[in-house]
Scaffold this motif. Structure first.
Motif, PDB file in Angstrom:
ATOM      1  N   PHE A  33     -24.801 -36.217   3.690  1.00  0.00           N
ATOM      2  CA  PHE A  33     -24.508 -34.852   4.134  1.00  0.00           C
ATOM      3  C   PHE A  33     -23.998 -34.810   5.785  1.00  0.00           C
ATOM      4  O   PHE A  33     -23.358 -34.111   5.918  1.00  0.00           O
ATOM      5  CB  PHE A  33     -25.918 -34.187   3.954  1.00  0.00           C
ATOM      6  N   TRP A  37     -19.457 -33.871   9.052  1.00  0.00           N
ATOM      7  CA  TRP A  37     -19.227 -33.260  10.261  1.00  0.00           C
ATOM      8  C   TRP A  37     -19.749 -34.055  11.433  1.00  0.00           C
ATOM      9  O   TRP A  37     -19.058 -33.701  12.715  1.00  0.00           O
ATOM     10  CB  TRP A  37     -19.755 -31.819  10.338  1.00  0.00           C
ATOM     11  N   LEU A  38     -20.415 -34.962  11.441  1.00  0.00           N
ATOM     12  CA  LEU A  38     -20.933 -35.748  12.578  1.00  0.00           C
ATOM     13  C   LEU A  38     -20.347 -37.191  12.726  1.00  0.00           C
ATOM     14  O   LEU A  38     -20.479 -37.823  11.845  1.00  0.00           O
ATOM     15  CB  LEU A  38     -22.385 -35.624  12.605  1.00  0.00           C
ATOM     16  N   TYR A  97     -26.413 -28.964  17.129  1.00  0.00           N
ATOM     17  CA  TYR A  97     -27.555 -29.102  16.260  1.00  0.00           C
ATOM     18  C   TYR A  97     -27.130 -29.915  15.023  1.00  0.00           C
ATOM     19  O   TYR A  97     -26.023 -29.924  14.529  1.00  0.00           O
ATOM     20  CB  TYR A  97     -27.798 -27.866  16.019  1.00  0.00           C
ATOM     21  N   TRP A  98     -28.136 -30.290  14.310  1.00  0.00           N
ATOM     22  CA  TRP A  98     -27.913 -30.555  12.741  1.00  0.00           C
ATOM     23  C   TRP A  98     -29.350 -30.458  12.282  1.00  0.00           C
ATOM     24  O   TRP A  98     -30.409 -30.574  12.817  1.00  0.00           O
ATOM     25  CB  TRP A  98     -27.568 -32.152  12.585  1.00  0.00           C
ATOM     26  N   ASN A 104     -31.739 -26.594   5.176  1.00  0.00           N
ATOM     27  CA  ASN A 104     -30.543 -25.412   5.248  1.00  0.00           C
ATOM     28  C   ASN A 104     -30.979 -24.400   4.435  1.00  0.00           C
ATOM     29  O   ASN A 104     -31.885 -24.331   3.413  1.00  0.00           O
ATOM     30  CB  ASN A 104     -29.321 -26.150   4.587  1.00  0.00           C
ATOM     31  N   GLY A 105     -30.319 -23.112   4.824  1.00  0.00           N
ATOM     32  CA  GLY A 105     -30.436 -22.228   4.058  1.00  0.00           C
ATOM     33  C   GLY A 105     -31.675 -21.245   4.330  1.00  0.00           C
ATOM     34  O   GLY A 105     -31.950 -20.190   3.596  1.00  0.00           O
ATOM     35  N   GLY A 107     -32.577 -20.232   7.785  1.00  0.00           N
ATOM     36  CA  GLY A 107     -32.693 -19.489   8.882  1.00  0.00           C
ATOM     37  C   GLY A 107     -33.245 -20.477  10.123  1.00  0.00           C
ATOM     38  O   GLY A 107     -33.358 -19.650  11.126  1.00  0.00           O
ATOM     39  N   ARG A 132     -19.446 -25.254  20.088  1.00  0.00           N
ATOM     40  CA  ARG A 132     -18.395 -25.719  19.429  1.00  0.00           C
ATOM     41  C   ARG A 132     -18.370 -26.217  18.253  1.00  0.00           C
ATOM     42  O   ARG A 132     -19.274 -27.059  17.898  1.00  0.00           O
ATOM     43  CB  ARG A 132     -17.432 -26.473  20.448  1.00  0.00           C
ATOM     44  N   ASN A 137     -16.204 -26.015   9.468  1.00  0.00           N
ATOM     45  CA  ASN A 137     -17.710 -26.113   9.131  1.00  0.00           C
ATOM     46  C   ASN A 137     -18.361 -24.574   9.282  1.00  0.00           C
ATOM     47  O   ASN A 137     -18.826 -24.221  10.316  1.00  0.00           O
ATOM     48  CB  ASN A 137     -18.159 -26.926  10.478  1.00  0.00           C
ATOM     49  N   SER A 140     -21.864 -23.925  10.229  1.00  0.00           N
ATOM     50  CA  SER A 140     -22.160 -23.966  11.871  1.00  0.00           C
ATOM     51  C   SER A 140     -21.543 -22.758  12.346  1.00  0.00           C
ATOM     52  O   SER A 140     -22.090 -22.345  13.271  1.00  0.00           O
ATOM     53  CB  SER A 140     -21.339 -25.232  12.247  1.00  0.00           C
ATOM     54  N   ILE A 143     -23.818 -19.791  12.629  1.00  0.00           N
ATOM     55  CA  ILE A 143     -24.658 -19.470  13.682  1.00  0.00           C
ATOM     56  C   ILE A 143     -24.481 -18.699  14.794  1.00  0.00           C
ATOM     57  O   ILE A 143     -24.829 -17.600  15.108  1.00  0.00           O
ATOM     58  CB  ILE A 143     -25.412 -20.950  13.970  1.00  0.00           C
ATOM     59  N   ARG A 146     -23.614 -15.155  13.849  1.00  0.00           N
ATOM     60  CA  ARG A 146     -24.767 -14.318  13.404  1.00  0.00           C
ATOM     61  C   ARG A 146     -25.447 -14.152  14.832  1.00  0.00           C
ATOM     62  O   ARG A 146     -26.234 -12.848  14.872  1.00  0.00           O
ATOM     63  CB  ARG A 146     -25.739 -15.270  12.793  1.00  0.00           C
TER      64      ARG A 146
HETATM   65  C1  LIG Z   1     -24.877 -26.414  10.807  1.00  0.00           C
HETATM   66  C2  LIG Z   1     -26.192 -26.225  10.053  1.00  0.00           C
HETATM   67  C3  LIG Z   1     -27.371 -26.609  11.108  1.00  0.00           C
HETATM   68  C4  LIG Z   1     -26.555 -24.901   9.614  1.00  0.00           C
HETATM   69  O1  LIG Z   1     -27.507 -24.840   8.783  1.00  0.00           O
HETATM   70  P1  LIG Z   1     -28.148 -23.459   7.937  1.00  0.00           P
HETATM   71  O2  LIG Z   1     -29.283 -23.832   7.370  1.00  0.00           O
HETATM   72  O3  LIG Z   1     -27.004 -22.808   7.341  1.00  0.00           O
HETATM   73  O4  LIG Z   1     -28.384 -22.619   9.263  1.00  0.00           O
HETATM   74  P2  LIG Z   1     -29.717 -21.676   9.400  1.00  0.00           P
HETATM   75  O5  LIG Z   1     -30.761 -22.685   9.609  1.00  0.00           O
HETATM   76  O6  LIG Z   1     -29.551 -20.873  10.528  1.00  0.00           O
HETATM   77  O7  LIG Z   1     -29.712 -20.822   8.283  1.00  0.00           O
HETATM   78  C5  LIG Z   1     -28.935 -19.924   7.956  1.00  0.00           C
HETATM   79  C6  LIG Z   1     -28.805 -19.757   6.273  1.00  0.00           C
HETATM   80  O8  LIG Z   1     -30.130 -19.270   5.888  1.00  0.00           O
HETATM   81  C7  LIG Z   1     -30.183 -17.958   5.581  1.00  0.00           C
HETATM   82  N1  LIG Z   1     -31.509 -17.254   6.103  1.00  0.00           N
HETATM   83  C8  LIG Z   1     -32.416 -17.077   5.222  1.00  0.00           C
HETATM   84  N2  LIG Z   1     -33.285 -16.496   6.320  1.00  0.00           N
HETATM   85  C9  LIG Z   1     -32.842 -16.388   7.426  1.00  0.00           C
HETATM   86  C10 LIG Z   1     -33.220 -15.828   8.643  1.00  0.00           C
HETATM   87  N3  LIG Z   1     -34.273 -15.361   8.808  1.00  0.00           N
HETATM   88  N4  LIG Z   1     -32.246 -15.685   9.744  1.00  0.00           N
HETATM   89  C11 LIG Z   1     -31.070 -15.998   9.472  1.00  0.00           C
HETATM   90  N5  LIG Z   1     -30.649 -16.712   8.350  1.00  0.00           N
HETATM   91  C12 LIG Z   1     -31.581 -16.637   7.274  1.00  0.00           C
HETATM   92  C13 LIG Z   1     -29.000 -17.309   6.175  1.00  0.00           C
HETATM   93  O9  LIG Z   1     -28.729 -16.504   4.964  1.00  0.00           O
HETATM   94  C14 LIG Z   1     -27.900 -18.474   5.816  1.00  0.00           C
HETATM   95  O10 LIG Z   1     -27.940 -19.029   4.391  1.00  0.00           O
HETATM   96  P3  LIG Z   1     -26.426 -19.003   3.782  1.00  0.00           P
HETATM   97  O11 LIG Z   1     -25.325 -19.427   4.487  1.00  0.00           O
HETATM   98  O12 LIG Z   1     -26.509 -19.379   2.410  1.00  0.00           O
HETATM   99  O13 LIG Z   1     -26.260 -17.255   3.821  1.00  0.00           O
HETATM  100  C15 LIG Z   1     -26.489 -27.174   8.907  1.00  0.00           C
HETATM  101  O14 LIG Z   1     -25.593 -27.133   7.944  1.00  0.00           O
HETATM  102  C16 LIG Z   1     -26.310 -28.705   9.305  1.00  0.00           C
HETATM  103  O15 LIG Z   1     -26.845 -29.630  10.078  1.00  0.00           O
HETATM  104  N6  LIG Z   1     -24.936 -29.310   9.073  1.00  0.00           N
HETATM  105  C17 LIG Z   1     -24.644 -30.839   9.159  1.00  0.00           C
HETATM  106  C18 LIG Z   1     -24.134 -30.992  10.589  1.00  0.00           C
HETATM  107  C19 LIG Z   1     -23.404 -29.996  11.596  1.00  0.00           C
HETATM  108  O16 LIG Z   1     -22.491 -29.586  10.736  1.00  0.00           O
HETATM  109  N7  LIG Z   1     -23.688 -29.929  12.672  1.00  0.00           N
HETATM  110  C20 LIG Z   1     -22.997 -28.810  13.431  1.00  0.00           C
HETATM  111  C21 LIG Z   1     -21.850 -29.535  14.115  1.00  0.00           C
HETATM  112  S1  LIG Z   1     -21.031 -28.183  15.157  1.00  0.00           S
END
Ligand SMILES: CC(C)(COP(=O)(O)OP(=O)(O)OC[C@H]1O[C@@H](n2cnc3c(N)ncnc32)[C@H](O)[C@@H]1OP(=O)(O)O)[C@@H](O)C(=O)NCCC(=O)NCCS
Length: 189
Positions: A33, A37-38, A97-98, A104-105, A107, A132, A137, A140, A143, A146
């Motif tokens: 997973f 991206w990392l 972050y990761w 995921n999903g 918030g 960045r 992605n 990412s 965030i 939002r």
């Molecule tokens: C990037 C990453 C951290 C994003 O994780 P994420 O779970 O999408 O982000 P959040 O924890 O903020 O959650 C947002 C999701 O939760 C949902 N959610 C539920 N309750 C929420 C709340 N109270 N507030 C905000 N979002 C909420 C949002 O709708 C969103 O889901 P959706 O995209 O299906 O609509 C993750 O996918 C990851 O680690 N990826 C691999 C590593 C990576 O890419 N790192 C970044 C490199 S720049």
């Protein structure tokens, strides 16, 4: 080490070597997973590698160069987030972050990044926070979007992730109004 409680089921703690075994286990379980991206997964092959990384983060924190936190969801490590660099001269912090896929999903990272911005403002007097993200992605990028960060531009071929080069989308939040300037936080944050 410090901890900050964000909700009844979510807290962050300053990252320390004590977390290495559980953090390595999460990393190893999410290798495929995270690889999307990392770029550093191949360099983490044991809990000892994670321990060394965390020890380095403690040293960098002590020097005021970075701030790395471990994220706990219902008591289990869910991922990490950090000011990977803190530019004290210019008051600029850069966040990365990761999360494990199963976290995921919910918030979680949006809440953690919101709190990191508060830490940056309160303890490091940051006036600007940057994130960045690779152009593709979208999770990412969502965030900073939002949280009311502004898109500042695109850095071409900014990062090599295994066999691919990624462009970076640069997002930034101005925290406090500078003299004659305007912060971004008024309504959105
Ligand atoms: C990037 C990453 C951290 C994003 O994780 P994420 O779970 O999408 O982000 P959040 O924890 O903020 O959650 C947002 C999701 O939760 C949902 N959610 C539920 N309750 C929420 C709340 N109270 N507030 C905000 N979002 C909420 C949002 O709708 C969103 O889901 P959706 O995209 O299906 O609509 C993750 O996918 C990851 O680690 N990826 C691999 C590593 C990576 O890419 N790192 C970044 C490199 S720049």
């Amino acid at each position: 080490m410090f901890s900050r409680v964000l909700t009844h089921s979510l807290h962050v703690s300053l990252s320390i070597p004590h977390y290495a075994d559980e953090l390595y286990e999460l990393t190893d379980r999410n290798r495929q997973f995270l690889r999307r991206w990392l770029p550093w997964l191949d360099g983490v092959q044991s809990a000892e590698d994670t321990r060394r990384f965390l020890a380095l983060q403690v040293q960098r924190f002590a020097r005021g160069e970075s701030l790395h936190v471990t994220i706990f969801s219902q008591g289990s490590i869910a991922g990490v987030a950090a000011f990977n660099s803190i530019d004290r001269t210019n008051g600029i912090g850069s966040i990365g972050y990761w999360l494990g896929e199963e976290f995921n999903g919910k918030g979680i990272m949006t809440s953690v990044v919101r709190d990191l911005v508060e830490l940056g403002r309160t303890y490091y007097s940051l006036q600007k926070v940057e994130i960045r993200c690779a152009t593709g992605n979208l999770r990412s990028r969502a965030i900073p979007e939002r949280l009311g960060f502004r898109h500042e531009g695109t850095l071409r071929r900014a990062e090599r992730v295994y066999e691919q080069w990624f462009d970076h989308e640069v997002y930034a939040l101005l925290i406090d109004p500078l003299v004659g300037g305007q912060g971004d936080q008024a309504n959105e944050f």
